[in-house]
Design a protein around this motif. Structure first.
Motif, PDB file in Angstrom:
ATOM      1  N   ALA A   1       0.973  -1.393   0.025  1.00 46.47           N
ATOM      2  CA  ALA A   1      -0.274  -0.068   0.204  1.00 46.47           C
ATOM      3  C   ALA A   1       0.789   1.188  -0.020  1.00 46.47           C
ATOM      4  CB  ALA A   1      -0.970  -0.098   1.314  1.00 46.47           C
ATOM      5  N   GLU A   2       2.093   1.063   0.724  1.00 44.40           N
ATOM      6  CA  GLU A   2       2.717   2.289   0.662  1.00 44.40           C
ATOM      7  C   GLU A   2       3.476   2.631  -0.555  1.00 44.40           C
ATOM      8  OE1 GLU A   2       6.841   3.842   3.520  1.00 44.40           O
ATOM      9  OE2 GLU A   2       5.927   1.676   3.365  1.00 44.40           O
ATOM     10  N   ALA A   3       3.909   1.467  -1.143  1.00 40.01           N
ATOM     11  CA  ALA A   3       4.471   1.608  -2.451  1.00 40.01           C
ATOM     12  C   ALA A   3       3.518   2.417  -3.604  1.00 40.01           C
ATOM     13  CB  ALA A   3       5.303   0.422  -2.999  1.00 40.01           C
ATOM     14  N   LEU A   4       2.356   1.677  -3.455  1.00 40.56           N
ATOM     15  CA  LEU A   4       1.307   2.326  -4.603  1.00 40.56           C
ATOM     16  C   LEU A   4       0.985   3.903  -4.145  1.00 40.56           C
ATOM     17  CD1 LEU A   4      -1.118  -0.672  -4.574  1.00 40.56           C
ATOM     18  CD2 LEU A   4       0.749   0.037  -6.321  1.00 40.56           C
ATOM     19  N   ARG A   5       1.013   4.175  -2.949  1.00 40.97           N
ATOM     20  CA  ARG A   5       0.759   5.708  -2.520  1.00 40.97           C
ATOM     21  C   ARG A   5       1.873   6.711  -3.115  1.00 40.97           C
ATOM     22  NH1 ARG A   5      -1.134   3.550   2.381  1.00 40.97           N
ATOM     23  NH2 ARG A   5       1.173   3.855   3.415  1.00 40.97           N
ATOM     24  N   GLY A   6       3.152   5.876  -3.081  1.00 41.69           N
ATOM     25  CA  GLY A   6       4.315   6.608  -3.558  1.00 41.69           C
ATOM     26  C   GLY A   6       4.612   6.837  -5.056  1.00 41.69           C
ATOM     27  N   ASP A   7       3.817   5.755  -5.817  1.00 40.36           N
ATOM     28  CA  ASP A   7       4.080   5.868  -7.229  1.00 40.36           C
ATOM     29  C   ASP A   7       2.699   5.726  -8.084  1.00 40.36           C
ATOM     30  OD1 ASP A   7       4.851   5.535  -9.584  1.00 40.36           O
ATOM     31  OD2 ASP A   7       6.110   3.987  -9.503  1.00 40.36           O
ATOM     32  N   PRO A   8       2.179   6.998  -8.153  1.00 43.56           N
ATOM     33  CA  PRO A   8       0.801   7.023  -8.723  1.00 43.56           C
ATOM     34  C   PRO A   8       0.887   6.313 -10.289  1.00 43.56           C
ATOM     35  CG  PRO A   8       1.634   9.128  -8.735  1.00 43.56           C
ATOM     36  CD  PRO A   8       2.469   8.489  -8.095  1.00 43.56           C
ATOM     37  N   ALA A   9       1.999   6.295 -10.940  1.00 38.77           N
ATOM     38  CA  ALA A   9       2.180   5.689 -12.447  1.00 38.77           C
ATOM     39  C   ALA A   9       2.013   4.135 -12.469  1.00 38.77           C
ATOM     40  CB  ALA A   9       3.721   6.026 -12.729  1.00 38.77           C
ATOM     41  N   VAL A  10       1.921   3.537 -10.979  1.00 33.18           N
ATOM     42  CA  VAL A  10       1.609   2.226 -11.645  1.00 33.18           C
ATOM     43  C   VAL A  10       0.258   1.860 -11.461  1.00 33.18           C
ATOM     44  CG1 VAL A  10       1.617  -0.117  -9.846  1.00 33.18           C
ATOM     45  CG2 VAL A  10       3.536   1.511  -9.819  1.00 33.18           C
ATOM     46  N   THR A  11      -0.034   1.112 -12.604  1.00 31.74           N
ATOM     47  CA  THR A  11      -1.627   0.694 -12.896  1.00 31.74           C
ATOM     48  C   THR A  11      -1.811  -0.599 -12.661  1.00 31.74           C
ATOM     49  OG1 THR A  11      -0.524   0.248 -15.209  1.00 31.74           O
ATOM     50  CG2 THR A  11      -1.574   2.422 -14.912  1.00 31.74           C
ATOM     51  N   HIS A  12      -0.881  -1.641 -12.456  1.00 31.34           N
ATOM     52  CA  HIS A  12      -1.070  -2.991 -12.337  1.00 31.34           C
ATOM     53  C   HIS A  12      -0.045  -3.453 -11.362  1.00 31.34           C
ATOM     54  CE1 HIS A  12      -2.726  -2.224 -16.415  1.00 31.34           C
ATOM     55  NE2 HIS A  12      -3.709  -3.279 -15.996  1.00 31.34           N
ATOM     56  N   VAL A  13      -0.419  -4.571 -10.509  1.00 28.18           N
ATOM     57  CA  VAL A  13       0.370  -5.167  -9.478  1.00 28.18           C
ATOM     58  C   VAL A  13       0.131  -6.628  -9.819  1.00 28.18           C
ATOM     59  CG1 VAL A  13       0.880  -5.624  -7.168  1.00 28.18           C
ATOM     60  CG2 VAL A  13      -0.090  -3.318  -7.827  1.00 28.18           C
ATOM     61  N   ALA A  14       1.567  -7.259  -9.891  1.00 20.94           N
ATOM     62  CA  ALA A  14       1.563  -8.750 -10.075  1.00 20.94           C
ATOM     63  C   ALA A  14       1.945  -9.400  -8.827  1.00 20.94           C
ATOM     64  CB  ALA A  14       2.261  -8.948 -11.080  1.00 20.94           C
ATOM     65  N   LEU A  15       1.428 -10.490  -8.451  1.00 17.39           N
ATOM     66  CA  LEU A  15       1.693 -11.220  -7.201  1.00 17.39           C
ATOM     67  C   LEU A  15       1.908 -12.861  -7.512  1.00 17.39           C
ATOM     68  CD1 LEU A  15       1.976 -11.483  -4.092  1.00 17.39           C
ATOM     69  CD2 LEU A  15      -0.599 -12.021  -3.989  1.00 17.39           C
ATOM     70  N   VAL A  16       2.805 -13.461  -6.895  1.00 15.24           N
ATOM     71  CA  VAL A  16       2.671 -14.960  -6.890  1.00 15.24           C
ATOM     72  C   VAL A  16       2.139 -15.451  -5.589  1.00 15.24           C
ATOM     73  CG1 VAL A  16       3.986 -16.966  -7.270  1.00 15.24           C
ATOM     74  CG2 VAL A  16       4.678 -14.951  -8.485  1.00 15.24           C
ATOM     75  N   HIS A  17       1.207 -16.147  -5.785  1.00 17.79           N
ATOM     76  CA  HIS A  17       0.370 -16.538  -4.579  1.00 17.79           C
ATOM     77  C   HIS A  17       1.007 -17.499  -3.801  1.00 17.79           C
ATOM     78  CE1 HIS A  17      -3.795 -18.283  -3.048  1.00 17.79           C
ATOM     79  NE2 HIS A  17      -3.087 -17.695  -2.122  1.00 17.79           N
ATOM     80  N   CYS A  18       1.492 -18.628  -4.214  1.00 14.73           N
ATOM     81  CA  CYS A  18       2.333 -19.595  -3.643  1.00 14.73           C
ATOM     82  C   CYS A  18       3.807 -19.653  -4.401  1.00 14.73           C
ATOM     83  CB  CYS A  18       1.695 -20.839  -3.659  1.00 14.73           C
ATOM     84  SG  CYS A  18       2.797 -22.110  -2.923  1.00 14.73           S
ATOM     85  N   GLU A  19       4.801 -19.165  -4.028  1.00 15.69           N
ATOM     86  CA  GLU A  19       6.034 -19.240  -4.630  1.00 15.69           C
ATOM     87  C   GLU A  19       6.877 -20.703  -4.426  1.00 15.69           C
ATOM     88  OE1 GLU A  19       8.551 -18.305  -6.235  1.00 15.69           O
ATOM     89  OE2 GLU A  19       8.099 -16.233  -6.761  1.00 15.69           O
ATOM     90  N   THR A  20       6.875 -21.366  -5.420  1.00 10.42           N
ATOM     91  CA  THR A  20       7.346 -22.902  -5.236  1.00 10.42           C
ATOM     92  C   THR A  20       8.825 -22.815  -5.155  1.00 10.42           C
ATOM     93  OG1 THR A  20       7.207 -23.280  -7.615  1.00 10.42           O
ATOM     94  CG2 THR A  20       5.596 -24.001  -6.380  1.00 10.42           C
ATOM     95  N   THR A  21       9.498 -21.761  -5.276  1.00 13.78           N
ATOM     96  CA  THR A  21      11.026 -21.561  -4.724  1.00 13.78           C
ATOM     97  C   THR A  21      11.186 -22.002  -3.492  1.00 13.78           C
ATOM     98  OG1 THR A  21      10.965 -19.490  -6.065  1.00 13.78           O
ATOM     99  CG2 THR A  21      12.801 -19.872  -4.527  1.00 13.78           C
TER     100      THR A  21
END
Length: 361
Positions: free
Chosen positions: A122-142
């Motif tokens: 949330a903090e990163a998104l407040r700090g960068d209004p240019a971001v339109t999309h966020v990507a997340l890996v639900h379960c990282e099999t690493t």
């Protein structure tokens, strides 16, 4: 003939006989019977995630990485900016794909043993209004770490951005509820918790987002919007589909429903993990993650002092068990998957084999 090995990997994995038998028939890709099979596939994929009425199911030939690349190519426009939340190799791969596609992308990173923190997102998104999309890996099999999807989805939606979820190793077992969770697109594949065979990736995408992305993809074959419009117009794949893989995945989805759906499958995998952890700890193997953030998908174990993975792997393979090497950047490790058409008895036999290998070292 030697017995088939038990695959203790994050995919390909051990499948049910009925799933494999579904591949014995040849299908014509333009035949009404196969068109009906594709329609059933798309409906069942939406049903798993409760996406009917809001999202469209778009299957695509290829592995999970193909569908991730197709989604980034199609859904992220040249003027958009993607923020990838990284705590493992698969988040980092999304960054690499976006850069290769010429898209604006930044990574927000955590150590491999730490979950993604919603407050920091949330903090990163407040700090960068240019971001339109966020990507997340639900379960990282690493590692097998489970990131907190509901809280992250809420943080992204609260900032007015779109969430792309790599649910490759969670879809079909861990909760992904598109009726209640604000996720713009879910990306997954046939050969993990759905217990199909490799060969199909798929995206569940909000229909209005797909409709707005006509001509956005720089790729012809990886254009999800064009693939979607093809399905909607005549029910057919644009290019030659892996017909036997489609048939196997439909059968695997029927078997998922018969088992009791994702909740029942998650319970079976969780019991597999419980049995595995208890036995491995008894033999002196330490889990890499804190158990509180460990998903019942794949477990990473620290390699003991003087441990030789190759010899260990070969000895287990001789006994019919195929495990996975580690993928950590900071520690020597190996991984054992908990998913596939396996149950408690299979893991008890695995533990007996591990004990035997250790005793003979």
């Amino acid at each position: 003939m030697a017995p088939e090995p038990i695959l203790l990997t994050p995919g390909p994995l051990t499948t049910q006989l009925r799933t494999r038998q579904a591949m014995l028939r040849d299908w014509g890709s333009r035949d009404p019977g196969f068109i009906a099979l594709t329609a059933e596939l798309r409906q069942r994929l939406l049903d798993v995630a409760k996406g009917q009425g809001s999202h469209a199911a778009v299957p695509l030939q290829g592995s999970g990485t193909f569908i991730v690349e197709a989604a980034i190519a199609t859904l992220i426009a040249p003027g958009d900016k993607l923020l990838v939340l990284c705590n493992g190799a698969y988040g980092e791969r999304m960054v690499t794909i976006a850069r290769r596609m010429g898209r604006q992308v930044e990574a927000l990173s955590w150590p491999e043993d730490r979950v993604v923190e919603p407050a920091r997102v949330a903090e990163a998104l407040r700090g960068d209004p240019a971001v339109t999309h966020v990507a997340l890996v639900h379960c990282e099999t690493t590692t097998g770490i489970l990131n907190p999807l509901p809280e992250i989805a809420a943080a992204v939606a609260g900032a007015g951005r779109h969430l792309l979820l790599d649910a490759m190793s969670s879809f079909g077992a861990l909760p992904v509820d598109l009726a209640t969770q604000p996720v713009a697109a879910v990306l997954a594949s046939s050969n993990k918790c759905l217990e199909g065979v490799p060969g199909i990736g798929f995206a569940l995408v909000r229909e209005e987002m797909l409709a707005a992305r006509k001509g956005n993809s720089p790729s012809v074959s990886l254009d999800l919007e064009a693939q979607w419009r093809g399905f909607e117009s005549n029910g057919q794949w644009r290019f030659t589909p892996p017909v036997q893989v489609v048939a196997a995945l439909v059968e695997a989805l029927r078997l998922l429903e018969a088992e009791g759906g994702p909740e029942a499958r998650r319970a079976r995998y969780a019991n597999n993990l419980r049995v595995l952890l208890a036995g491995m700890r008894r033999m002196g193997f330490d889990l890499y993650l804190d158990e509180a953030v460990q998903a019942p998908i794949i477990a990473t174990f620290r390699s003991p002092e003087g441990f030789g993975f190759r010899r260990f792997y070969d000895a287990l393979a001789e006994r019919g068990f195929l495990i996975y090497p580690g993928k950590l950047t900071q520690a020597e490790s190996f991984r054992i998957g908990c998913i596939g058409a396996l149950g408690q008895g299979d893991f008890e036999r695995l533990l007996a084999a591990v004990e035997e290998v250790r005793a003979s070292a």
